[in-house]
Design an enzyme around this catalytic site. Structure first.
Site, PDB file in Angstrom:
ATOM      1  NE  ARG A  34      -4.278  -1.614   1.591  1.00 55.53           N
ATOM      2  CZ  ARG A  34      -5.299  -1.732   2.756  1.00 55.53           C
ATOM      3  NH1 ARG A  34      -5.316  -1.383   3.926  1.00 55.53           N
ATOM      4  NH2 ARG A  34      -6.337  -2.143   2.288  1.00 55.53           N
ATOM      5  CE  LYS A 195     -18.653 -17.976   9.356  1.00 58.98           C
ATOM      6  NZ  LYS A 195     -18.676 -17.263  10.663  1.00 58.98           N
ATOM      7  N   GLY A 352      -8.468  -8.628   0.794  1.00 61.59           N
ATOM      8  CA  GLY A 352      -7.403  -9.195   1.409  1.00 61.59           C
ATOM      9  C   GLY A 352      -6.938 -10.720   1.152  1.00 61.59           C
ATOM     10  N   GLY A 375     -12.068  -4.425   2.152  1.00 63.23           N
ATOM     11  CA  GLY A 375     -13.599  -3.981   2.260  1.00 63.23           C
ATOM     12  C   GLY A 375     -14.241  -3.177   0.962  1.00 63.23           C
TER      13      GLY A 375
HETATM   14  C1  3PG Z   1      -8.663  -1.585   4.770  1.00 64.10           C
HETATM   15  O1  3PG Z   1      -7.572  -2.012   5.676  1.00 64.10           O
HETATM   16  O2  3PG Z   1      -9.314  -2.452   4.276  1.00 64.10           O
HETATM   17  C2  3PG Z   1      -8.705  -0.051   4.998  1.00 64.10           C
HETATM   18  O3  3PG Z   1      -7.687   0.605   5.596  1.00 64.10           O
HETATM   19  C3  3PG Z   1     -10.065   0.226   5.605  1.00 64.10           C
HETATM   20  O4  3PG Z   1      -9.689  -0.137   7.312  1.00 64.10           O
HETATM   21  P1  3PG Z   1     -11.168  -0.290   8.255  1.00 64.10           P
HETATM   22  O5  3PG Z   1     -11.741  -1.666   7.853  1.00 64.10           O
HETATM   23  O6  3PG Z   1     -10.609  -0.174   9.328  1.00 64.10           O
HETATM   24  O7  3PG Z   1     -11.922   0.865   7.846  1.00 64.10           O
END
Ligand code: 3PG
Length: 394
Positions: A34, A195, A352, A375
């Protein structure tokens, strides 16, 4: 949305929202991806004489100052990758931040402390956003991976200053547009992971948009069980059987082919090198668990990829973190990489676990695009408008 080329940068204080929420072990960054991906934006603004003020969150301190979640930890990695000195301010607003901003010269870079140390950040509080805005003349959002959060530094702030998308943000948005917005057809989506419950909206959206949907990982077991198969001791959300049937029905109605495992790799234990066997999905022994897609299933995935023009991938096909249950994911990922290299497939992956799986297969460099988002990638696949993107006028 605007790009940084449309902003007046020379001599200006540019607040740049980045996502440097990177994994850290014993105070050291273990994956700097990142950080590397924000370099084009930071370097570009600095080289145009802008004063770069980096705004970022780290972890989830929930509005309190948590020293272990200080962004100071990433400073060495940032300086190293950037090849420049980066100043640091122990607060992202107020006198400390102001003094650090005032000391910044043209082309210099400053990192402000974790925005989430203030409750106003996650509350998307207007006053807090004003305090941030006070520090800059322009705003650039380069944090696609945090754009699903309507927080002060990702949302409200964009409305207070001349705003633009950074290079990474622009790159992410155009890759995603190519994958699902106006893709070349046929489109295959591969969705895996443990899931169904975490990916309901995503599956529901995808069956409307893609031609073939491959379901793998633990969530495939829920679909198999919904068809009346006995999945033994496999991870399975039996209470979602009806939902799985609805998704399958929607896929049929929309002309989307659903690919579920036909044969599976089963084992009695979930550990590296555990004795395993390949059985037909309907022959899963009562005392075993499904841990990967079998070779016949994977061959079907490969065939779907060969017939496709676009692939969007989220989630592994099996328990890829433990050998030999990584085989299905690795084989399919290698096929996608090979087709991409041959110019036959546009392949976009994100989330991820997905990136970790592609890295383990050694193919992430061969995909057309690998998103930095977890996310945010999921929410985008769900068809949601991301507040951080919307605020840029997109
Ligand atoms: C992530 O790692 O997906 C982003 O930095 C967002 O982090 P968060 O889910 O803590 O908002």
């Amino acid at each position: 949305w605007k790009t940084i080329d449309e902003l007046d940068l020379a001599g200006k204080r540019v607040l740049v929202r980045v996502d440097v929420n990177v994994p850290i072990e014993a105070g050291r960054v273990t994956d700097a991806t990142r950080i590397e991906r924000i370099l084009p934006t930071v370097t570009d603004i600095a080289e145009k004489g802008g004063r770069v003020i980096l705004l970022a969150h780290f972890d989830r301190p929930k509005g309190k100052v948590v020293p272990e979640m200080s962004l100071k930890q990433i400073l060495p990695a940032l300086e190293d990758k950037l090849g420049r000195k980066v100043a640091f301010a122990e607060d992202c607003v107020g006198e400390t931040a102001q003094a650090a901003v005032d000391a910044l010269g043209d082309g210099e870079v400053l990192l402000l402390e974790n925005t989430r140390f203030h409750a106003g950040e996650e509350a998307n509080d207007g006053d807090f956003a004003e305090r941030l805005a006070h520090l800059g003349d322009a705003y650039v959002n380069d944090a696609f991976s945090a754009a699903h959060r309507a927080h002060a530094s990702t949302e409200a702030l964009a409305r207070l200053l001349p705003a633009a998308a950074g290079r990474l943000m622009a790159e992410e948005l155009s890759a995603l547009e190519k994958a699902l917005g106006s893709p070349e057809r046929p489109v295959v989506a591969v969705v895996g992971g443990a899931k169904v419950s975490t990916k309901l909206d995503l599956l529901s959206n995808l069956v409307e948009k893609v031609d073939t949907l491959v379901i793998g990982g633990g969530m495939a077991n829920t679909f198999l069980a919904a068809q009346g198969l006995d999945v033994g001791k496999s991870l399975c959300e039996h209470d979602l059987a009806e939902t799985a049937r609805e998704i399958a029905q929607k896929a049929a109605d929309k002309g989307c082919t659903l690919l579920l495992p036909r044969d599976v790799v089963v084992a009695r234990e979930f550990k590296a090198g555990a004795e395993s066997e390949v059985v037909k999905a309907e022959d899963t022994p009562a005392d075993a668990m499904i841990l990967d897609a079998g070779p016949d299933s994977v061959a079907h995935v490969e065939m779907a990829l060969e017939n496709a023009k676009t692939l969007v991938w989220n989630g592994p096909l099996g328990a890829f973190e433990i050998e030999p249950f990584d085989r299905g994911t690795v084989t399919a990922a290698k096929k996608a990489a090979e087709l991409t290299r041959a110019g036959k497939l546009v392949s976009v992956a994100g989330g991820g676990d997905t990136v970790a799986a592609l890295n383990a297969a050694g193919v992430s460099g061969d995909f057309s695009y690998v998103s930095t988002a977890g996310g945010a990638f999921l929410e985008w696949m769900e068809g949601k408008t991301l507040p951080g993107v919307k605020a840029l006028g997109a």
